[in-house]
Scaffold this motif. Structure first.
Motif, PDB file in Angstrom:
ATOM      1  N   PHE A 152       9.018 -40.643 -35.017  1.00 12.95           N
ATOM      2  CA  PHE A 152       9.031 -40.341 -33.592  1.00 12.95           C
ATOM      3  C   PHE A 152       9.470 -38.889 -33.424  1.00 12.95           C
ATOM      4  CE2 PHE A 152       9.740 -44.849 -34.047  1.00 12.95           C
ATOM      5  CZ  PHE A 152       8.851 -45.390 -33.130  1.00 12.95           C
ATOM      6  N   HIS A 153       8.817 -38.167 -32.509  1.00 14.17           N
ATOM      7  CA  HIS A 153       9.082 -36.741 -32.313  1.00 14.17           C
ATOM      8  C   HIS A 153       9.182 -36.482 -30.816  1.00 14.17           C
ATOM      9  CE1 HIS A 153       7.299 -32.389 -32.727  1.00 14.17           C
ATOM     10  NE2 HIS A 153       8.516 -32.396 -32.229  1.00 14.17           N
ATOM     11  N   LYS A 154      10.373 -36.102 -30.373  1.00 15.34           N
ATOM     12  CA  LYS A 154      10.561 -35.701 -28.971  1.00 15.34           C
ATOM     13  C   LYS A 154      10.653 -34.189 -28.961  1.00 15.34           C
ATOM     14  CE  LYS A 154      13.176 -36.686 -24.812  1.00 15.34           C
ATOM     15  NZ  LYS A 154      12.117 -37.473 -24.186  1.00 15.34           N
ATOM     16  N   ALA A 155       9.708 -33.535 -28.280  1.00 16.78           N
ATOM     17  CA  ALA A 155       9.662 -32.077 -28.201  1.00 16.78           C
ATOM     18  C   ALA A 155      10.110 -31.653 -26.805  1.00 16.78           C
ATOM     19  CB  ALA A 155       8.247 -31.587 -28.470  1.00 16.78           C
ATOM     20  N   MET A 156      11.178 -30.855 -26.758  1.00 14.19           N
ATOM     21  CA  MET A 156      11.741 -30.383 -25.487  1.00 14.19           C
ATOM     22  C   MET A 156      11.656 -28.860 -25.477  1.00 14.19           C
ATOM     23  SD  MET A 156      15.020 -32.926 -25.773  1.00 14.19           S
ATOM     24  CE  MET A 156      15.857 -32.371 -24.326  1.00 14.19           C
ATOM     25  N   ARG A 157      11.074 -28.297 -24.408  1.00 21.15           N
ATOM     26  CA  ARG A 157      10.895 -26.848 -24.328  1.00 21.15           C
ATOM     27  C   ARG A 157      11.751 -26.264 -23.207  1.00 21.15           C
ATOM     28  NH1 ARG A 157       4.677 -25.464 -25.930  1.00 21.15           N
ATOM     29  NH2 ARG A 157       4.816 -26.429 -27.991  1.00 21.15           N
ATOM     30  N   TYR A 158      12.385 -25.135 -23.556  1.00 19.58           N
ATOM     31  CA  TYR A 158      13.307 -24.455 -22.647  1.00 19.58           C
ATOM     32  C   TYR A 158      12.957 -22.984 -22.551  1.00 19.58           C
ATOM     33  CZ  TYR A 158      16.203 -28.600 -23.112  1.00 19.58           C
ATOM     34  OH  TYR A 158      16.654 -29.887 -23.080  1.00 19.58           O
ATOM     35  N   THR A 184      12.691 -24.061 -32.696  1.00 24.43           N
ATOM     36  CA  THR A 184      11.715 -23.021 -32.979  1.00 24.43           C
ATOM     37  C   THR A 184      11.677 -22.062 -31.803  1.00 24.43           C
ATOM     38  OG1 THR A 184      10.364 -24.643 -34.161  1.00 24.43           O
ATOM     39  CG2 THR A 184       9.291 -22.583 -33.547  1.00 24.43           C
ATOM     40  N   GLU A 185      11.784 -20.775 -32.085  1.00 21.23           N
ATOM     41  CA  GLU A 185      11.622 -19.782 -31.031  1.00 21.23           C
ATOM     42  C   GLU A 185      10.125 -19.622 -30.779  1.00 21.23           C
ATOM     43  OE1 GLU A 185      13.868 -15.751 -30.268  1.00 21.23           O
ATOM     44  OE2 GLU A 185      12.227 -15.427 -31.687  1.00 21.23           O
ATOM     45  N   LEU A 186       9.703 -19.880 -29.542  1.00 23.42           N
ATOM     46  CA  LEU A 186       8.289 -19.809 -29.194  1.00 23.42           C
ATOM     47  C   LEU A 186       7.895 -18.446 -28.643  1.00 23.42           C
ATOM     48  CD1 LEU A 186       7.952 -23.244 -27.366  1.00 23.42           C
ATOM     49  CD2 LEU A 186       7.378 -22.719 -29.738  1.00 23.42           C
ATOM     50  N   LYS A 187       8.829 -17.796 -27.964  1.00 23.75           N
ATOM     51  CA  LYS A 187       8.540 -16.512 -27.333  1.00 23.75           C
ATOM     52  C   LYS A 187       9.832 -15.726 -27.191  1.00 23.75           C
ATOM     53  CE  LYS A 187       6.635 -14.481 -23.109  1.00 23.75           C
ATOM     54  NZ  LYS A 187       6.084 -14.754 -21.777  1.00 23.75           N
ATOM     55  N   ASN A 188       9.727 -14.434 -27.405  1.00 25.29           N
ATOM     56  CA  ASN A 188      10.842 -13.520 -27.165  1.00 25.29           C
ATOM     57  C   ASN A 188      10.194 -12.175 -26.895  1.00 25.29           C
ATOM     58  OD1 ASN A 188      13.095 -11.920 -27.104  1.00 25.29           O
ATOM     59  ND2 ASN A 188      14.031 -12.828 -28.918  1.00 25.29           N
ATOM     60  N   ARG A 199      11.801 -18.355 -25.075  1.00 29.47           N
ATOM     61  CA  ARG A 199      11.462 -19.781 -25.013  1.00 29.47           C
ATOM     62  C   ARG A 199      11.733 -20.429 -26.365  1.00 29.47           C
ATOM     63  NH1 ARG A 199       6.446 -21.086 -21.199  1.00 29.47           N
ATOM     64  NH2 ARG A 199       6.805 -19.494 -19.616  1.00 29.47           N
ATOM     65  N   PHE A 200      12.283 -21.625 -26.310  1.00 30.58           N
ATOM     66  CA  PHE A 200      12.555 -22.413 -27.515  1.00 30.58           C
ATOM     67  C   PHE A 200      11.959 -23.802 -27.365  1.00 30.58           C
ATOM     68  CE2 PHE A 200      16.143 -19.469 -27.968  1.00 30.58           C
ATOM     69  CZ  PHE A 200      16.113 -19.221 -29.328  1.00 30.58           C
TER      70      PHE A 200
END
Length: 91
Positions: free
Chosen positions: A76-82, A9-13, A29-30
């Motif tokens: 189970f949900h692993k959320a990784m933000r970049y 998911t694109e969080l910010k652009n 940010r993704f």
């Protein structure tokens, strides 16, 4: 409903830093989420390491990572933000 699943998911652009009322950079940010169930949760770490390697190889830095459990779906949900800054060329 096959697992594991990966979703991004694109969080910010958006424009980020400004000088002389002009955007000098933008920030992207993704969030990349890994979903596994009880049968596939053992694959999560290997998948997360590969995602991290790929994202870093294209210039993104990880700024957050959360291990979650979706109680309603028993997933189970692993959320990784970049994030990554892109600097604009001066004209």
């Amino acid at each position: 409903n096959a697992y594991p699943r990966i979703m991004y998911t694109e969080l910010k652009n958006a424009d980020d830093s400004y000088a002389d009322n002009q955007a000098r950079s933008s920030e992207v940010r993704f969030q990349i989420s890994i979903f596994t169930n009880s049968n596939t949760v053992s694959k999560e770490t290997k998948i997360a390491k590969e995602i991290d390697r790929i994202m870093k190889s294209i210039g993104y830095g990880r700024y957050d990572s959360q291990d979650l459990y979706e109680e309603a779906d028993k997933v189970f949900h692993k959320a990784m933000r970049y994030k990554k800054a892109f600097f604009k060329e001066e004209k």
